[in-house]
Design an enzyme around this catalytic site. Structure first.
Site, short mmCIF file in Angstrom:
data_model
loop_
_atom_site.label_atom_id
_atom_site.label_comp_id
_atom_site.label_asym_id
_atom_site.label_seq_id
_atom_site.Cartn_x
_atom_site.Cartn_y
_atom_site.Cartn_z
N ARG A 1 -13.79 15.27 -33.58
CA ARG A 1 -13.13 16.38 -32.88
C ARG A 1 -13.61 17.67 -33.55
NH1 ARG A 1 -12.71 14.97 -28.19
NH2 ARG A 1 -10.89 13.94 -27.37
N ASP B 1 1.14 20.39 -20.33
CA ASP B 1 0.48 19.10 -20.54
C ASP B 1 1.47 18.27 -21.35
OD1 ASP B 1 -0.92 16.93 -21.43
OD2 ASP B 1 -2.79 18.02 -21.75
N TYR C 1 0.84 -1.21 0.00
CA TYR C 1 0.00 0.00 0.00
C TYR C 1 0.87 1.25 0.00
CZ TYR C 1 -3.65 3.33 1.05
OH TYR C 1 -4.51 4.39 0.98
N LYS D 1 -0.39 7.70 -23.26
CA LYS D 1 0.05 8.07 -24.62
C LYS D 1 1.56 7.84 -24.72
CE LYS D 1 -4.05 10.36 -24.31
NZ LYS D 1 -4.87 10.41 -23.09
N PHE E 1 -8.20 21.55 -24.37
CA PHE E 1 -8.43 20.11 -24.49
C PHE E 1 -9.63 19.79 -23.59
CE2 PHE E 1 -8.13 15.67 -23.42
CZ PHE E 1 -8.24 15.16 -24.70
N THR E 2 -10.45 18.84 -24.03
CA THR E 2 -11.75 18.58 -23.39
C THR E 2 -11.66 18.43 -21.87
OG1 THR E 2 -11.41 16.25 -23.95
CG2 THR E 2 -12.76 17.56 -25.47
N PHE F 1 -19.34 14.47 -25.90
CA PHE F 1 -18.93 13.63 -27.03
C PHE F 1 -18.82 12.16 -26.67
CE2 PHE F 1 -14.52 13.08 -25.70
CZ PHE F 1 -14.36 14.16 -24.85
C1 LIG Z 1 -3.60 16.41 -24.52
C2 LIG Z 1 -4.31 15.55 -23.51
N1 LIG Z 1 -4.33 15.94 -22.22
C3 LIG Z 1 -4.96 15.21 -21.29
C4 LIG Z 1 -5.63 14.05 -21.60
C5 LIG Z 1 -6.39 13.31 -20.53
O1 LIG Z 1 -5.79 12.12 -20.23
P1 LIG Z 1 -6.60 10.80 -19.75
O2 LIG Z 1 -7.41 10.33 -20.92
O3 LIG Z 1 -5.50 9.86 -19.36
O4 LIG Z 1 -7.45 11.17 -18.59
C6 LIG Z 1 -5.63 13.61 -22.92
C7 LIG Z 1 -6.34 12.37 -23.31
O5 LIG Z 1 -6.71 12.14 -24.44
C8 LIG Z 1 -4.95 14.38 -23.91
O6 LIG Z 1 -4.94 14.02 -25.21
#
Ligand SMILES: Cc1ncc(COP(=O)(O)O)c(C=O)c1O
Length: 470
Positions: free
Chosen positions: A395, A228, A85, A271, A137-138, A462
């Site tokens: 997108r 990021d 843990y 990624k 970014f979303t 989406f």
């Molecule tokens: C540029 C970027 N930032 C953040 C994220 C969020 O990451 P996660 O899907 O691991 O939560 C993504 C995911 O697609 C991304 O493409």
């Protein structure tokens, strides 16, 4: 019958061929269901590719997130998981890999990127502050908004033009950034949120010159700069390839230099870091680190696992070292480029230049007759699935969602369908099949009709929205 001479992939482009720098040890069988079955699956999924069952998909280009193939070394690392843990040895391996390759001092693990985004947004945004960034970014923007911040897009204008050939379309426009700081006052800026590469712009990179200049501006006004780093390794490749003075530097050197201009980073390890699940935050400031280390316990897990199993952390530590190898990145981006080049040659409208992780089809170019509120990019991904069982992602207007204050839809200039290439999963032959399906869908574009949205979730619509054909 005359037979055309066959040409290798390299001969087609007037150079020697390259091949993937790996061989395949284990295979996962694929199947294609019939066109009638695909038609039914599409209906049941409300024409949203996120709602398809993966068993009904042939080549899955929904995302490059967590869909990569791990190496034999990473799988061996899985067996070395220390599932304590607290104080798992795998955490210390991961911490050392991040410190070594990204160069930050302190590391906080998270279950994936959005977990890390949540923590940094809570710790670094005061309600009422602004968060300028190079295109939204979303999940990033949503966490910034939920923490009381307002995202402001300060990317260069060229990023919003699918055909503009600027080599660093992810750059921040310094004039836009400075104007916002002057208008609002530096204390109203939570931090600058820079992504490398920029996903929503088509996987477009930021130059070293730009991050240096943004750093100088931030220093001048006393503002923090966070990165990021989700696809920062791919960003480093473009710097090596395109920016004067970097051709002889390794991806690893460029990555570390770039991160050195920032105060910290958040990461979706799914990624670049070559794992199926995992993420992290890393910062240099001691006080901010203490705050994040405290918050991670509330939302993710103890500060030495953050929602990951020990084995996941080991796989990510090994994945980080593999991810910065020049051969790996060159072949990864080379594969994306191969697909993009085929489509360019056939004059199919895509975002130029081809980015790091995906080929983005320009749905406005496919369907000039479909207005944006009839969801051209959503239509295009549905058409592709119907044609061949290939799964892509919208997108465009669906992903852009609504303004948090007015409830109005955002109307992004880019209306794109993303063919995202998982790392180390598919071969050149798969790319040929994908390219031919895109061409088939392009050929019937004039008779294609749009969609209407019949179900709209409140957050990140989406993922779960449903549609019907018009
Ligand atoms: C540029 C970027 N930032 C953040 C994220 C969020 O990451 P996660 O899907 O691991 O939560 C993504 C995911 O697609 C991304 O493409």
């Amino acid at each position: 019958m005359d037979q055309k001479p066959l040409q290798t992939m390299g001969q087609q482009s007037g150079r020697r061929s390259w091949a993937e720098p790996w061989k395949i040890k284990m295979v996962e069988p694929l199947q294609v269901i019939s066109r009638d079955q695909r038609e039914q699956a599409l209906r049941e999924a409300g024409y949203n590719t996120f709602l398809l069952k993966s068993d009904d998909v042939y080549i899955d280009l929904l995302t490059d997130s967590g869909t990569g193939a791990m190496s034999d070394r990473q799988w061996a690392g899985i067996m070395l998981g220390d599932e304590a843990y607290a104080g798992s040895r795998n955490f210390y391996h991961l911490e050392a890999a991040i410190q070594n390759y990204y160069g930050y001092r302190h590391v906080v693990p998270a279950h994936q990127g959005r977990g890390a985004e949540h923590l940094i947004s809570l710790a670094a945004i005061q309600p009422g502050q602004f968060v300028p960034g190079n295109m939204y970014f979303t999940t990033t923007r949503l966490h910034q908004e939920l923490a009381g911040g307002t995202f402001v897009d300060v990317i260069i204008d060229q990023a919003h033009d699918a055909q503009d050939l600027h080599p660093f379309k992810g750059n921040i426009d310094l004039a836009k950034l400075e104007q916002l700081v002057k208008e609002q006052g530096a204390d109203k800026i939570a931090y600058v949120s820079m992504a490398g590469t920029v996903n929503m712009a088509g996987g477009q990179p930021v130059s070293m010159e730009n991050v240096k200049a943004v750093r100088a501006l931030c220093d001048h006004y006393g503002i923090r700069l966070f990165l990021d780093a989700t696809r920062m390794v791919e960003n480093a490749f473009f710097i090596q390839e395109r920016e004067p003075g970097f051709a002889d530097k390794s991806i690893a050197q460029i990555l570390k230099e770039f991160c050195g201009y920032t105060d910290g980073a958040w990461m979706s390890g799914k990624k670049d870091n070559l794992v199926n699940i995992g993420g992290w935050l890393a910062v240099n400031d001691d006080t901010l680190f203490e705050e994040l280390r405290n918050l991670v316990i509330v939302y993710e897990g103890l500060h030495t696992y953050g929602g990951m199993a020990g084995r996941d952390m080991e796989a990510m530590a090994i994945g980080i070292a593999e991810s910065v190898q020049d051969e790996h990145v060159r072949s990864r981006i080379g594969q994306v480029r191969y697909l993009g080049d085929l489509l360019i040659q056939w004059q199919i409208p895509i975002v130029l230049p081809v980015g790091g992780h995906a080929v983005f089809l320009d749905a406005r170019g496919f369907y000039p007759h479909i207005p944006q509120d009839e969801f051209p990019a959503q239509t295009l991904v549905a058409e592709l699935y119907r044609d061949s069982g290939i799964r892509a992602m919208e997108r465009g207007i669906v992903s852009a969602g609504r303004d948090e204050h007015t409830g109005e839809q955002h109307y992004p200039r880019l209306e794109l369908a993303r063919l995202t290439i998982p790392r180390r999963v598919y071969t050149q032959a798969h790319m040929d099949v994908v390219a031919e399906s895109v061409r088939a869908v392009y050929e019937i574009r004039a008779q294609t009709r749009g969609l209407k949205m019949v179900f709209e979730p409140k957050y990140l619509r989406f993922f779960q929205a449903r549609f019907e054909p018009l």
